[in-house]
Design a protein around this motif. Structure first.
Motif, PDB file in Angstrom:
ATOM      1  N   GLN A 110      44.158 -99.625 -40.951  1.00 50.87           N
ATOM      2  CA  GLN A 110      43.235 -98.518 -40.726  1.00 50.87           C
ATOM      3  C   GLN A 110      41.914 -99.126 -40.261  1.00 50.87           C
ATOM      4  N   GLU A 111      41.278 -98.468 -39.330  1.00 51.96           N
ATOM      5  CA  GLU A 111      39.982 -98.936 -38.842  1.00 51.96           C
ATOM      6  C   GLU A 111      39.041 -99.151 -40.027  1.00 51.96           C
ATOM      7  N   GLY A 112      38.348-100.305 -40.026  1.00 48.51           N
ATOM      8  CA  GLY A 112      37.430-100.624 -41.114  1.00 48.51           C
ATOM      9  C   GLY A 112      38.012-101.551 -42.157  1.00 48.51           C
ATOM     10  N   ALA A 113      39.337-101.710 -42.156  1.00 48.28           N
ATOM     11  CA  ALA A 113      39.985-102.573 -43.150  1.00 48.28           C
ATOM     12  C   ALA A 113      39.834-104.042 -42.760  1.00 48.28           C
ATOM     13  N   SER A 126      37.814-104.094 -39.309  1.00 50.71           N
ATOM     14  CA  SER A 126      38.587-104.049 -38.065  1.00 50.71           C
ATOM     15  C   SER A 126      38.251-102.823 -37.216  1.00 50.71           C
ATOM     16  N   GLN A 127      38.350-103.014 -35.907  1.00 47.66           N
ATOM     17  CA  GLN A 127      38.092-101.953 -34.938  1.00 47.66           C
ATOM     18  C   GLN A 127      39.329-101.805 -34.048  1.00 47.66           C
ATOM     19  N   THR A 128      39.436-100.672 -33.397  1.00 48.72           N
ATOM     20  CA  THR A 128      40.616-100.431 -32.554  1.00 48.72           C
ATOM     21  C   THR A 128      40.717-101.476 -31.442  1.00 48.72           C
ATOM     22  N   THR A 129      39.576-102.004 -31.009  1.00 50.69           N
ATOM     23  CA  THR A 129      39.589-103.028 -29.961  1.00 50.69           C
ATOM     24  C   THR A 129      40.144-104.369 -30.442  1.00 50.69           C
ATOM     25  N   THR A 175      51.136-112.745 -34.257  1.00 49.50           N
ATOM     26  CA  THR A 175      51.014-111.584 -35.148  1.00 49.50           C
ATOM     27  C   THR A 175      50.540-110.416 -34.300  1.00 49.50           C
ATOM     28  N   LYS A 176      51.338-109.350 -34.278  1.00 51.62           N
ATOM     29  CA  LYS A 176      50.968-108.160 -33.528  1.00 51.62           C
ATOM     30  C   LYS A 176      50.190-107.226 -34.437  1.00 51.62           C
ATOM     31  N   LEU A 177      48.932-106.963 -34.067  1.00 53.84           N
ATOM     32  CA  LEU A 177      48.041-106.142 -34.877  1.00 53.84           C
ATOM     33  C   LEU A 177      47.774-104.813 -34.181  1.00 53.84           C
TER      34      LEU A 177
END
Lengths: 118, 110
Positions: free
Chosen positions: B14-17, B77-80, B104-106
């Protein structure tokens, strides 16, 4: 900015029709590399040049050739592309670590050329 | 040749994690790089870190060469940040051919 440039970004060729991909660099690095990357896999080294010395990986098919006419340019020639050669092709450069300096041995990649074979 | 394994193979955040990616290698190395491959395929250098710890903004990396592993930390973390993260190692001298890890695919979701 110094960089590694690959052209074209996307290339479509026909089965068996020779194709050439190009790479240029403004970093003045003496080592240049060509990698092949297929979907969901890590990049796989095809060959590299140390200055003008060509070094082929043992499992690189004969269908793949390379030329490096000068420090700045390197070409990947695929003589008779097959469907299995459809992939992303990545060019990279690095500076020989034995020459010293903090930036040695770091590989810098171009944006890649995505090759489709019809 | 040297073996390089990365974990986890896939990660959804999730964004921010925050997250930690791991790279294990089978032999001593004197070159280790972390790359981010964006959705368009370009490999972008994140860190050159054969040993020690480095930080760059929300990213940091630590390599414990004696124990043959490296960690990449992504905070807030950010979507980018989505894409594939590779570590690449080399153990020979001079100009060096690197061996890439399994990746590692994120995926970071809003």
């Amino acid at each position: 900015d110094a960089m590694v440039i690959q052209n074209p970004r996307y290339q479509v060729t026909q089965f068996g029709k020779p194709v050439t991909l190009s790479c240029s660099q403004t970093l003045n690095h003496n080592v240049m590399y060509w990698y092949q990357q297929k979907s969901s896999q890590a990049p796989k080294l095809l060959f590299h040049y140390y200055d003008k010395d060509f070094n082929n990986e043992a499992d690189t098919p004969d269908n793949f050739q390379s030329r490096r006419p000068n420090t700045s340019f390197c070409f990947l020639d695929i003589r008779s592309p097959g469907l299995g050669d459809a992939a992303m092709y990545l060019c990279a450069t690095s500076r020989d670590g034995s020459s010293g300096g903090a930036a040695k041995n770091i590989q810098y990649f171009g944006a890649g050329t995505r090759l489709s074979v019809l | 040749g040297i073996q390089v394994e990365q974990s986890p193979p896939d990660l959804i955040l999730q964004e921010g994690a925050n997250s930690t990616l791991r790279c294990n290698f089978s032999d001593s190395v004197n070159n280790l790089q972390w790359f981010h491959q964006n959705p368009w395929g370009q490999l972008i250098n994140l860190f050159y870190i054969p040993s020690g710890t480095k930080q760059n903004g929300r990213l940091s990396a630590t390599t414990v060469a004696t124990e043959r592993y490296s960690l990449l930390y992504i905070s807030s973390s950010q979507t980018t940040d989505s894409g594939v993260y590779f570590c690449a190692v080399a153990s020979s001298g001079g100009y060096q051919k690197v061996t890439f890890g399994t990746g590692t695919k994120l995926q970071v979701i809003p």
